[in-house]
Design an enzyme around this catalytic site. Sequence first.
Site, short mmCIF file in Angstrom:
data_model
loop_
_atom_site.label_atom_id
_atom_site.label_comp_id
_atom_site.label_asym_id
_atom_site.label_seq_id
_atom_site.Cartn_x
_atom_site.Cartn_y
_atom_site.Cartn_z
N GLY A 1 0.82 -1.21 0.00
CA GLY A 1 0.00 0.00 0.00
C GLY A 1 0.85 1.25 0.00
O GLY A 1 1.68 1.45 0.89
N GLY B 1 -0.29 4.47 0.20
CA GLY B 1 -1.04 5.63 0.65
C GLY B 1 -0.26 6.43 1.69
O GLY B 1 0.97 6.38 1.74
N PHE B 2 -0.99 7.15 2.54
CA PHE B 2 -0.33 8.01 3.52
C PHE B 2 0.61 7.21 4.42
O PHE B 2 1.76 7.58 4.63
CB PHE B 2 -1.37 8.73 4.37
CG PHE B 2 -2.11 9.82 3.65
CD1 PHE B 2 -1.46 10.97 3.24
CD2 PHE B 2 -3.46 9.69 3.38
CE1 PHE B 2 -2.14 11.98 2.57
CE2 PHE B 2 -4.15 10.70 2.71
CZ PHE B 2 -3.49 11.83 2.30
N VAL C 1 -1.63 -7.84 -3.74
CA VAL C 1 -1.40 -8.97 -2.86
C VAL C 1 -2.71 -9.73 -2.68
O VAL C 1 -3.72 -9.15 -2.25
CB VAL C 1 -0.85 -8.52 -1.49
CG1 VAL C 1 -0.85 -9.67 -0.49
CG2 VAL C 1 0.55 -7.95 -1.65
N GLU D 1 -17.89 18.71 1.73
CA GLU D 1 -16.97 19.31 0.76
C GLU D 1 -17.46 19.10 -0.66
O GLU D 1 -17.42 20.02 -1.48
CB GLU D 1 -15.58 18.70 0.97
CG GLU D 1 -14.92 19.15 2.27
CD GLU D 1 -13.64 18.43 2.58
OE1 GLU D 1 -12.83 18.98 3.35
OE2 GLU D 1 -13.43 17.32 2.05
N ASP E 1 -5.86 3.19 7.72
CA ASP E 1 -7.29 2.90 7.83
C ASP E 1 -7.59 1.42 8.02
O ASP E 1 -8.70 1.06 8.40
CB ASP E 1 -8.03 3.39 6.59
CG ASP E 1 -8.12 4.90 6.53
OD1 ASP E 1 -7.68 5.55 7.48
OD2 ASP E 1 -8.62 5.43 5.51
N ALA F 1 -5.64 11.38 7.43
CA ALA F 1 -4.27 11.40 6.94
C ALA F 1 -3.26 11.51 8.07
O ALA F 1 -2.25 10.80 8.09
CB ALA F 1 -4.09 12.55 5.95
#
Length: 466
Positions: free
Chosen positions: A27, A29-30, A95, A186, A323, A340
């Site tokens: 992964g 991501g952040f 994976v 948003e 997450d 984040a």
Amino acid sequence: MARERFFLELAPPDEQLAGLPHVVIVGGGFAGLKAAHALSGRPVRVTLIDKRNFNLFQPLLYQVASGLVSEADVASPLRQMVGQAPNIQVLLGEVVDIDPAAREVVFNDRRLAFDHLILATGSGSTYFGHEEWREHAPPMKILEHADEVRRRLLTALEEAEQTPDRERRRHLQSVVVVGGGPSGCELAGSVNEMLRHAVARDFKQLDPDDCKVTLVDPGERLLRAMHPSLSDAAGRYLRSRGVELLLGGRVQAIASERVTLTAPGGERTLEAATICWTAGVRASHLGKLLAERSGCPLDRGGRVIVNPDFSIPDHPSIRVVGDLCAYSHTADGKPLPGMASPAVQMGGWVAADILAAQEGRSHAPFRWTDFGSMAVIGPLCAVADLRGLRVSGPIGWLLWGLAHLAFMPANENRLTLLTKWLWTIGTRQRASLLITGRPDQHMGVDVGLERLEAADPGVRAPGCSA
């Protein structure tokens, strides 16, 4: 002399890396990207695996959907971000199995051994058992979803421009957003501004007053994770801009251009050409797979319940961050939120903990620094709760902008985002109002073992053992 190259175990590794511990990060991501940055240039061999070749700044997906910025402004190639480090290899793939006992992961029909495994595959969208709603109400989790929302919004306006029937035009200029959290607020605020100003400036036949955005949430207020005063401020602003708030509305069914829900006044049907879904979040499917292979516990949302060092029971070499993990070893016992800031801190701490153990050093326990939460709801208007300091309006927007630019991992994207934000503020024009792709072509894009589970929930992924 050119440096040696290596690829998995198919060829001898670089001589300098051959004897080093192998850290596999799944992964980008952040959390995963932060871990890779922290291990860059350190005495470990790192393999970063992701099914996409880029890091996505997910908090700004709504700006792609509403034409404020383009895809490249919120995504950066992983190879350019960390792949140039001599000890990091970036591999494209998904994976599909984990063997905790053998310390191996399976992807691209091959097995890859690890000394340390960091799982950071994030989260996706859930429709609470009604996956048939997905085709009618796209979520907001990947770039393709944002592209699809933008395509539907702009296509509806183009059709309305050629429609003589005013009632039909009103329908085509209507949008329903389900979910009143930060993403929903948003998206609703940005879409509302886009519709009204694009219609007034770029379309000859359409009336801005016919544009209608409805925000639906089952709670009593928006932004329930924030202080009630900020929820009220967000609600007042959105209403002042023409957004209809339908609080206490629970969705019962979603069909083509129609949402049926129960509200305080009884059952109600909303008709709109575009429906967007931001209401449900589920952990990556890899958490369920890990639980099957290791026996580790999951919470109700499918997140892996981890130890204080983010490892899973009986497998200290496997860490779960971002997450995908449920981390409740906090001062108040509440799980860390899926944002984040916690993800970045988790990834950095786990990388530091691996290095400390390798060097025989002790490492301070993980302590999360809460920087607060925020949501932008319109041009130069946002709400922010910074550890008790609550602000809204232009000051909130400034803090929101600074925070998002700070968390943006690529300097190039920081510059392009700032430029486009300032351009939009000064001109009210949006830079990325493009209609691309075919209808619904992106709705079947997998975001994590979904194809295999949809085919047969009882069938294991390729290479998996019972």
